[in-house]
Enzyme design. Structure first.
Site, PDB file in Angstrom:
ATOM      1  CG  HIS A 267      -1.838   1.148   1.337  1.00  0.00           C
ATOM      2  ND1 HIS A 267      -3.157   1.092   0.954  1.00  0.00           N
ATOM      3  CD2 HIS A 267      -1.637   2.408   1.781  1.00  0.00           C
ATOM      4  CE1 HIS A 267      -3.722   2.274   1.153  1.00  0.00           C
ATOM      5  NE2 HIS A 267      -2.823   3.100   1.659  1.00  0.00           N
ATOM      6  CD  GLU A 268       1.436   3.601   3.696  1.00  0.00           C
ATOM      7  OE1 GLU A 268       1.612   4.653   3.040  1.00  0.00           O
ATOM      8  OE2 GLU A 268       0.406   3.386   4.369  1.00  0.00           O
ATOM      9  CG  HIS A 271       0.160   6.125  -0.668  1.00  0.00           C
ATOM     10  ND1 HIS A 271      -0.827   6.865  -1.264  1.00  0.00           N
ATOM     11  CD2 HIS A 271      -0.431   5.480   0.378  1.00  0.00           C
ATOM     12  CE1 HIS A 271      -1.982   6.661  -0.601  1.00  0.00           C
ATOM     13  NE2 HIS A 271      -1.771   5.822   0.390  1.00  0.00           N
ATOM     14  CD  GLU A 298      -5.884   5.226   0.457  1.00  0.00           C
ATOM     15  OE1 GLU A 298      -4.876   5.940   0.615  1.00  0.00           O
ATOM     16  OE2 GLU A 298      -6.124   4.231   1.169  1.00  0.00           O
TER      17      GLU A 298
HETATM   18 CO    CO Z   1      -3.221   5.229   1.889  1.00  0.00          CO
END
Ligand code: CO
Length: 504
Positions: A267-268, A271, A298
């Site tokens: 997830h990170e 980003h 996101e």
């Molecule tokens: Co996020």
């Protein structure tokens, strides 16, 4: 003054603000990773000073003068040019910063700091009454803030615009309404389905050192560049794009669960890839060098986490490596069983622990309630009752106490009303972008199976990352996918996945 001179002056002033901001980011990253506890008070003073300086520089009337000159110039002729985008988005932010009276900003900062402390106590004691006066105070100030910004339609629009420029409740609600109905339907199908994943597979011993090795190799395969990035440990994982050549992500390890760190890291890193894909060498400090919105940001993290990381082709490639690293826990496990376990759907109270299928229902519930509060249709005192009623409707389970209900999230005490929708907007965009990527590259899933992720990454860079804030979210979505944002790609994706796993 020539327009070129005015534009150059604007950019150099914005760069100064961005340099200050990047200093704040380094300090913030350090605070959440390595700073000794004793450094807290000094760090608060340092960060307060930096944000004061930033505010002073960014609200300098000279910025307003330059914008007025530039808005009359040829530079805004083509609204999609980098110059026009920078002028337009700087105007938006400048107006926002200068519209709030200083007294209100200070009152908000003070009240939300205190409210967060009281929220912690209220949540610990499962005592909504303790939090109620604070929620009332924060709400009143938030409504004043919306009035100061100004809005069309309802005041919530002014708050939403803080996080999703140009987005309105009319647009959001139309999509969210259908999404909610279809999600509740999907959950009912899953609940009555014949098959059940065995989640115990991912809840065995997972050595933290090996989890770190695995997470790093996955991030590397995604294209997260460790020459201009780091991966560190923290309590609440985050990504911070400090500036050109420096993007950092964090994760946390649970020795008894594989999912947390692994999908958290993906997830990170998602980003992080967005931050790394922005053209910061050229546009640092200006909107063109920044993400289009929180929801678009996101969408990048959720795509890597879910559409990629929770797909079977991804695991056809990575499962053998995971089995070698975690021989005792995964040695005899079949790929299909592992795949079902990481995609398990189970209605639960806590948003941050929610699976892909229930996550958006958590968001929609919060969005509906905070919108009603800001509109004056729902009194803070009635929030727990309304929360519990809707929770039962959407999830099919009763909330057992307020700590597992309306007191679980920090957002309202922190004055972050208008923020929640960005999470679901992220999920919706991720599915719609990914469907388009699959259309453009029909063999994408086969590529994953071979450990090739570079083509997806380059597709994202070319279509989304490098544009920065050239287009706002709504326009970006239309440019990339040819269609406005819809619930359909996300629902199609989930039906395809969960009907196979659950056998309905
Ligand atoms: Co996020």
């Amino acid at each position: 003054m020539t327009q070129k001179k005015a534009y150059d002056e604007l950019v150099s002033r914005l760069r100064e603000v961005a340099l200050l901001s990047s200093c704040g980011s380094v300090l913030g990253w350090d605070e959440r990773t390595y700073m000794p506890r004793g450094g807290g008070a000094l760090r608060a003073d340092q960060l307060a000073m930096i944000s004061g300086l930033m505010h002073e520089k960014f609200t300098d009337p000279r910025i307003g003068e330059l914008l007025s000159i530039l808005e009359q110039s040829d530079l805004v002729g083509d609204e999609d040019s980098p110059e026009a985008a920078n002028i337009r988005e700087t105007r938006h932010d400048y107006d926002r910063y200068t519209k709030l009276p200083r007294e209100l900003v200070e009152e908000l900062a003070k009240t939300t700091t205190l409210a967060q402390g009281e929220w912690v106590i209220a949540r610990k004691n499962k005592d909504f009454k303790h939090f109620l006066p604070w929620l009332e105070k924060v709400l009143a100030l938030t409504v004043r803030k919306a009035e100061a910004y100004g809005y069309e339609g309802e005041p919530y629009n002014a708050l939403l615009d803080n996080y999703e420029k140009g987005m309105t409740v009319e647009q959001v609600s139309a999509t969210f309404e259908i999404l909610r109905v279809e999600l509740v339907e999907l959950l009912n199908k899953i609940r009555e389905a014949p098959k059940r994943p065995d989640v115990s597979i991912v809840e065995r011993e997972y050595d933290v050192g090996r989890q770190r090795i695995f997470g790093e190799s996955v991030a590397q395969a995604m294209g997260y560049n460790f020459d201009s990035g780091r991966l560190d440990v923290t309590t609440h994982p985050f990504c911070t794009g400090i500036g050109p050549g420096d993007t950092r992500i964090t994760t946390r390890y649970n020795p008894k669960r594989l999912n947390d760190a692994l999908f958290g890291t993906m997830h990170e890193a998602g980003h992080g890839l967005y931050e790394m894909g922005l053209e910061k060498e050229t546009y640092f400090g200006t909107p063109m060098g920044e993400s289009a919105s929180l929801g678009i940001h996101e969408s990048q993290s959720r795509m890597w986490e879910n559409q990629v990381g929770r797909s079977k082709p991804f695991w056809r490639h990575f499962f053998p490596q995971a089995q070698r690293l975690f021989r005792d826990s995964l040695g005899g496990v079949k790929l299909d069983d592992f795949y079902a376990a990481i995609n398990n759907v189970a209605p639960s109270y806590i948003r941050v622990e929610a699976d892909e299928a229930t996550y958006n229902l958590h968001i929609l519930l919060r969005y509906e309630l905070e919108r009603a509060m800001v509109k004056g249709d729902l009194k803070p005192a009635d929030v727990p009752g309304e929360w519990d009623k809707r929770f039962k409707d959407y999830f099919g389970i009763e909330v057992d106490n307020v700590a597992n209900g309306c007191l679980q999230d920090v957002h309202w005490s922190a004055g972050l009303m208008g923020y929640f929708p960005t999470y679901s907007l992220g999920n919706l965009h991720s599915a719609q972008f990914f469907a388009k990527a699959l259309e453009d590259m029909p063999d994408l899933m086969d590529q994953f199976e071979q450990g090739i992720f570079g083509n997806l990454r380059e597709w994202l860079r070319k279509n989304i990352h490098k544009h920065g804030s050239r287009y706002r979210a709504g326009k970006l979505c239309e440019k990339v996918t040819g269609k406005p944002l819809s619930h359909k790609p996300l629902m199609d994706y989930m039906y395809a996945k969960f009907s196979e796993i659950y056998g309905f």
